[in-house]
Design an enzyme around this catalytic site. Structure first.
Site, PDB file in Angstrom:
ATOM      1  N   THR A  44     -50.158   0.831  20.436  1.00 48.04           N
ATOM      2  CA  THR A  44     -49.076   1.496  19.738  1.00 48.04           C
ATOM      3  C   THR A  44     -49.456   2.954  19.479  1.00 48.04           C
ATOM      4  OG1 THR A  44     -48.398  -0.563  18.685  1.00 48.04           O
ATOM      5  CG2 THR A  44     -47.666   1.480  17.650  1.00 48.04           C
ATOM      6  N   THR A  76     -34.473  11.984  35.032  1.00 48.70           N
ATOM      7  CA  THR A  76     -34.814  11.799  33.622  1.00 48.70           C
ATOM      8  C   THR A  76     -35.931  10.782  33.417  1.00 48.70           C
ATOM      9  OG1 THR A  76     -32.579  12.409  32.932  1.00 48.70           O
ATOM     10  CG2 THR A  76     -33.891  11.125  31.363  1.00 48.70           C
ATOM     11  N   THR A  79     -49.353  -4.406  18.983  1.00 49.11           N
ATOM     12  CA  THR A  79     -48.470  -4.755  20.093  1.00 49.11           C
ATOM     13  C   THR A  79     -48.923  -5.984  20.867  1.00 49.11           C
ATOM     14  OG1 THR A  79     -49.678  -3.165  21.487  1.00 49.11           O
ATOM     15  CG2 THR A  79     -47.657  -2.394  20.460  1.00 49.11           C
ATOM     16  N   TYR A  86     -66.760   8.209   9.235  1.00 48.29           N
ATOM     17  CA  TYR A  86     -65.864   8.271   8.083  1.00 48.29           C
ATOM     18  C   TYR A  86     -66.635   8.091   6.774  1.00 48.29           C
ATOM     19  CZ  TYR A  86     -61.424   7.988  10.699  1.00 48.29           C
ATOM     20  OH  TYR A  86     -60.332   8.244  11.495  1.00 48.29           O
ATOM     21  N   VAL A  94     -60.307  -1.395  12.291  1.00 48.49           N
ATOM     22  CA  VAL A  94     -61.359  -2.303  12.752  1.00 48.49           C
ATOM     23  C   VAL A  94     -61.392  -2.394  14.275  1.00 48.49           C
ATOM     24  CG1 VAL A  94     -59.961  -4.420  12.650  1.00 48.49           C
ATOM     25  CG2 VAL A  94     -62.442  -4.546  12.294  1.00 48.49           C
ATOM     26  N   ASP A  95     -60.251  -2.167  14.931  1.00 51.03           N
ATOM     27  CA  ASP A  95     -60.253  -2.183  16.392  1.00 51.03           C
ATOM     28  C   ASP A  95     -61.072  -1.024  16.951  1.00 51.03           C
ATOM     29  OD1 ASP A  95     -58.365  -0.405  15.346  1.00 51.03           O
ATOM     30  OD2 ASP A  95     -56.937  -0.698  16.983  1.00 51.03           O
ATOM     31  N   ARG A  96     -60.969   0.138  16.322  1.00 47.17           N
ATOM     32  CA  ARG A  96     -61.774   1.281  16.748  1.00 47.17           C
ATOM     33  C   ARG A  96     -63.259   1.025  16.492  1.00 47.17           C
ATOM     34  NH1 ARG A  96     -59.248   6.165  13.599  1.00 47.17           N
ATOM     35  NH2 ARG A  96     -60.730   7.394  14.843  1.00 47.17           N
ATOM     36  N   LEU A 114     -55.916  -9.109  17.025  1.00 49.26           N
ATOM     37  CA  LEU A 114     -54.500  -8.996  16.662  1.00 49.26           C
ATOM     38  C   LEU A 114     -54.163  -7.528  16.430  1.00 49.26           C
ATOM     39  CD1 LEU A 114     -51.773 -10.233  15.915  1.00 49.26           C
ATOM     40  CD2 LEU A 114     -52.662 -10.627  13.607  1.00 49.26           C
ATOM     41  N   GLY A 115     -53.511  -6.933  17.418  1.00 48.16           N
ATOM     42  CA  GLY A 115     -53.127  -5.538  17.309  1.00 48.16           C
ATOM     43  C   GLY A 115     -51.680  -5.370  16.915  1.00 48.16           C
TER      44      GLY A 115
END
Length: 246
Positions: A125, A175, A11, A93, A101-103, A8-9
């Site tokens: 994101t 643009t 986006t 860290y 936690v995704d990293r 669950l991120g």
């Protein structure tokens, strides 16, 4: 065992069954809104789940909505947390709780793939960049807005600038292309500078691993990158294997 994995991120919500071999099965992408997520989960999941393993970096409202939906059909829910050490992987860290936690899970999966030293870039994101050496030592990383978020912020502040569209070119003549080229180019520059710094730090070029919903656009400009759409789910499966045996 009837177990499922949930990523669950900010986006996207992705889920996959956990196979008997301990690997993530085919991933399913689901709606990412509080009002839709329970019905979406009900349509793809079995009526009952033995264990739901979830990794979440989403906001509290969506996180609670997903957990409530899973509680209704799961005997047990296990929420993944970043750990200072997991097998050979050691997090840089001082306070591991500050590393998303995704990293953390992406690093686990990258090391398990045997890629050696690697620069792991998640494009969602945020754009996250993490360096891991051959022995599994995390050497730190960077966080920046992703190209999609840059476009959204620009559009919010200047509505005449479209939030999407355009193609990457070196020097745009409209643009839409200028926005795509500028925002994608900023992300590419950060990745390429990080690769240079990693090469200096390690004495060799690391593998470049891309994952996340926005990785496709950048991969086209990074021909030496390996794209792994399910990297976080792969890492969650590794974490689940140890958590489930505990």
């Amino acid at each position: 065992m009837n177990a499922w994995l949930f990523d669950l991120g900010n986006t996207r919500l992705k889920c996959a069954p956990l196979g008997a071999d301990g690997r993530a099965g085919a991933a399913i992408a689901l709606p990412h809104r509080e009002e839709d997520v329970a019905e979406a989960l009900a349509q793809v999941l079995p009526e009952r789940i033995e264990v739901a393993y979830i990794a979440s970096v989403a906001g509290p409202g969506l996180r609670v909505a997903v957990l409530d939906a899973l509680t209704a059909r799961s005997r047990r829910i296990a929420v993944a947390r970043t750990q200072a050490r997991f097998g050979a992987v050691r997090i840089a860290y001082a306070d591991p709780r500050k590393l998303g936690v995704d990293r953390f899970l992406a690093l686990l999966a990258t090391h398990a793939r045997g890629a050696g030293a690697a620069l792991v870039c998640g494009v969602g994101t945020a754009l996250t960049v993490d360096l891991i050496d051959h022995d599994g030592r995390h050497l730190g990383g960077r966080i920046a807005p992703s190209p999609a978020l840059m476009r959204e912020v620009l559009h919010a502040r200047a509505p005449q600038l479209p939030a999407s569209g355009g193609d990457y070119v070196d020097f745009a003549v409209d643009t839409e292309d200028a926005l795509a080229s500028g925002c994608d180019g900023a992300a590419l520059a950060l990745i390429e500078r990080s690769l240079d710094a990693a090469r200096e730090r390690l004495g060799q070029a690391p593998q470049l691993i891309l994952h996340g919903g926005g990785a496709d656009a950048l991969a086209a400009q990074l021909p030496n990158a390996t794209q792994v759409a399910t990297l976080v789910l792969e890492g969650l499966a590794l974490w689940a294997g140890v958590e489930g045996a505990a």
